[in-house]
Design a protein around this motif. Structure first.
Motif, PDB file in Angstrom:
ATOM      1  N   LEU A  65       0.848  -1.101  -0.140  1.00 58.69           N
ATOM      2  CA  LEU A  65      -0.244   0.399   0.309  1.00 58.69           C
ATOM      3  C   LEU A  65       1.331   1.359   0.253  1.00 58.69           C
ATOM      4  CD1 LEU A  65      -2.738   1.107   0.409  1.00 58.69           C
ATOM      5  CD2 LEU A  65      -2.509   0.887   2.522  1.00 58.69           C
ATOM      6  N   ARG A  66       2.032   1.369   0.905  1.00 63.79           N
ATOM      7  CA  ARG A  66       2.620   2.170   0.864  1.00 63.79           C
ATOM      8  C   ARG A  66       3.463   2.959  -1.119  1.00 63.79           C
ATOM      9  NH1 ARG A  66       5.675   3.795   5.222  1.00 63.79           N
ATOM     10  NH2 ARG A  66       7.505   5.814   4.778  1.00 63.79           N
ATOM     11  N   ALA A  67       3.652   1.371  -1.200  1.00 61.64           N
ATOM     12  CA  ALA A  67       4.281   1.520  -2.820  1.00 61.64           C
ATOM     13  C   ALA A  67       3.452   1.946  -3.668  1.00 61.64           C
ATOM     14  CB  ALA A  67       4.896   0.273  -3.196  1.00 61.64           C
ATOM     15  N   THR A  68       1.980   1.939  -3.412  1.00 66.31           N
ATOM     16  CA  THR A  68       0.697   3.099  -4.498  1.00 66.31           C
ATOM     17  C   THR A  68       0.612   3.729  -4.013  1.00 66.31           C
ATOM     18  OG1 THR A  68      -0.401   0.275  -4.308  1.00 66.31           O
ATOM     19  CG2 THR A  68      -1.443   1.646  -5.008  1.00 66.31           C
ATOM     20  N   HIS A 106      11.609  -5.049  -0.996  1.00 67.47           N
ATOM     21  CA  HIS A 106      12.519  -5.658  -0.077  1.00 67.47           C
ATOM     22  C   HIS A 106      12.114  -3.741   1.210  1.00 67.47           C
ATOM     23  CE1 HIS A 106      13.561  -8.683  -0.568  1.00 67.47           C
ATOM     24  NE2 HIS A 106      15.071  -8.803  -1.540  1.00 67.47           N
ATOM     25  N   PHE A 107      12.472  -2.752  -0.097  1.00 74.99           N
ATOM     26  CA  PHE A 107      12.249  -1.257   0.656  1.00 74.99           C
ATOM     27  C   PHE A 107      11.227  -1.442   1.040  1.00 74.99           C
ATOM     28  CE2 PHE A 107      11.177   3.511   0.186  1.00 74.99           C
ATOM     29  CZ  PHE A 107      11.920   3.325   0.454  1.00 74.99           C
ATOM     30  N   TRP A 108       9.808  -1.684   0.588  1.00 79.09           N
ATOM     31  CA  TRP A 108       8.168  -0.961   1.103  1.00 79.09           C
ATOM     32  C   TRP A 108       8.021  -2.660   1.586  1.00 79.09           C
ATOM     33  CZ3 TRP A 108       7.145   3.103  -1.221  1.00 79.09           C
ATOM     34  CH2 TRP A 108       8.156   2.951  -2.264  1.00 79.09           C
ATOM     35  N   GLU A 109       8.670  -3.753   1.915  1.00 78.84           N
ATOM     36  CA  GLU A 109       8.792  -4.787   2.626  1.00 78.84           C
ATOM     37  C   GLU A 109       9.410  -4.471   4.140  1.00 78.84           C
ATOM     38  OE1 GLU A 109       9.732  -8.516   1.029  1.00 78.84           O
ATOM     39  OE2 GLU A 109       8.218  -8.309  -0.058  1.00 78.84           O
TER      40      GLU A 109
END
Length: 479
Positions: free
Chosen positions: A251-254, A452-455
């Motif tokens: 969701l953060r990436a979106t 991995h940045f978003w995770e």
């Protein structure tokens, strides 16, 4: 540039993909600017008001929104390659339809249909390039698409100027069909991407394609194994692509790509591209040369800025380029507000400063946003979500574009130049703060690693490791 030359020797397929994407970019850029020149003559033929000019221009952008919304689905359903071939053929057909228009309504419909193909292209091309290029050349090839778009914008203005003496706006619009047919022939020689083949279970095709992209068989095998592992993990989650994009951690990436896409256009660049002749009239310029060649010269400077961005992006990184480009846009807005507020006190000298402000704004945009939009659209999400993520980002981008196209002439009339650029200046400052806070640095990272940045909550795992190491004694950290 050296990395592009190296591709010519080590990865002919990746270079061919870059050429094909650049060719689509030229057509896209040509359409952005040639409608600006054509409107000068369509206005006389059809008696267009300012509101009707905004309607014809906005129709294309509305079509682009529809195309961008469908682009991710189409790229997954029929493939990246077939989608791009459909785009090229659509360009040719609808460009000719627009050239043959006999009324405002038929021209508007033709522009709407052309916009749909453009919308699909701005989603599919970055995904196609990102999935076909080695990691250390991916940024350069994605920026090449942006460079080609600026070349197309320059060509659109210049062809409008060359045809201005005849007033033949039909030729201005119809000429886009010629390169579109040539691009279709070029695309027929290119395979689809390895990631799409794996999404469809076609492992042999994926391996064959990767061997044409990676410099060694071992590298191709490692890339194939990594893509397969990532796709298996994503499928094991059992969640639809859209649902996965709307829940943590993606969701953060979106939210990042959707907001970035909106800022890229709401800050006003296409107001200048679509309406340069009208803006230059407002600045006191007149005549075909001033109204069509001066905008082309602005784009030549923008092209130089984008070439610099292309040359350094895979060494300097994404964030420094993006932040410095937006900072230049903020400075340009401040300059334009000041000179428009000064009125006509300084005559021709003031007009030259206004031109300089437009030049700085456009150069800043193309160096930063214009170069990086395609990079972030192609890099930000994992393979299974990539085309849908690019679709969401560019749909947001085009919604903002439609807003600007629909209101710019009205703003210029009602608020004046100073008020209009106050609005754009505030939006540019907001975009600068957003990028500084949220944009990841993806330089040199494999596509499959970016997840991995978003995770990790918007941080690279290595950063957490460094921070943790700083909190313990050296001896304990080394143990």
């Amino acid at each position: 540039m050296g990395r592009i030359a190296e591709l010519r020797r080590s990865s002919p397929l990746a270079l061919l993909v870059g050429v094909a994407a650049a060719s689509v970019g030229v057509i896209y850029g040509y359409d952005l600017s040639n409608i600006a020149g054509a409107l000068l003559f369509i206005e006389a033929d059809f008696g267009l008001s300012s509101a009707q000019q905004e309607m014809v221009t906005t129709a294309t952008v509305i079509g682009e929104i529809g195309g961008a919304m469908a682009g991710g689905w189409l790229a997954n359903a029929i493939g990246r390659k077939r989608s791009m071939i459909s785009v090229a053929l659509g360009y040719a057909v609808f460009a000719l339809l627009g050239a043959a228009a006999t009324s405002v309504s038929t021209l508007t419909v033709a522009r709407l249909l052309l916009g749909i193909t453009i919308g699909v292209s701005v989603v599919v091309v970055p995904v196609f390039v990102a999935e076909s290029a080695p990691a250390d050349a991916r940024g350069a090839l994605l920026v090449t698409y942006g460079v080609a778009t600026v070349i197309g914008i320059i060509a659109g203005y210049l062809f409008a100027y060359l045809l201005a003496g005849t007033g033949n706006w039909r030729a201005m619009l119809g000429l886009a069909a010629v390169p579109a047919v040539l691009v279709t022939l070029l695309l027929a020689r290119i395979p689809d991407t390895a990631r799409w083949y794996l999404l469809k279970g076609r492992r042999e095709d994926a391996e064959r394609t990767l061997r044409q992209v990676e410099p060694s068989i071992e590298a191709a095998q490692r890339e194939l194994a990594e893509i397969s592992r990532t796709l298996a993990e994503e499928r094991a989650g059992g969640v639809g692509v859209l649902r996965e994009m709307l829940r943590p951690p993606y969701l953060r990436a979106t939210l990042f790509v959707v907001t970035l896409g909106f800022f890229i256009q709401i800050t006003g660049i296409n107001a200048i591209v679509y309406y340069s002749p009208r803006l230059f009239e407002k600045m006191g310029f007149e005549g075909d040369f001033a109204l069509l060649v001066l905008p082309a010269l602005v784009q030549v400077a923008a092209l130089a800025a984008m070439i610099v961005s292309l040359a350094i992006i895979d060494r300097v990184g994404r964030r420094p380029i993006l932040l410095s480009g937006i900072a230049a846009m903020v400075a340009a807005n401040l300059l334009l507000v000041a000179v428009f507020a000064a009125g006509e006190k300084f005559g021709d000298a003031l007009a030259a400063v206004k031109f300089g402000g437009v030049l700085l704004f456009t150069v800043g945009y193309t160096f930063g946003f214009g170069s990086l939009v395609w990079v972030y659209a192609g890099e930000s999400l994992p393979a299974r979500m990539r085309s849908m993520g690019a679709s969401a980002m560019l749909t947001s981008d085009l919604v903002a574009n439609a807003i600007v196209a629909a209101v710019f002439l009205t703003m210029l009339t009602s608020l004046g130049g100073a008020g209009t650029f106050v609005v754009f200046g505030v939006l540019a400052m907001l975009s600068l703060a957003f990028v500084y806070r949220y944009a990841p640095e993806t330089k040199g990272r494999q596509l499959e690693d970016i997840r991995h940045f978003w995770e990790n909550g918007g941080r690279w795992p290595a950063e957490d490791a460094r921070d943790a190491g700083a909190l313990v004694p050296d001896s304990e950290a080394s143990a």
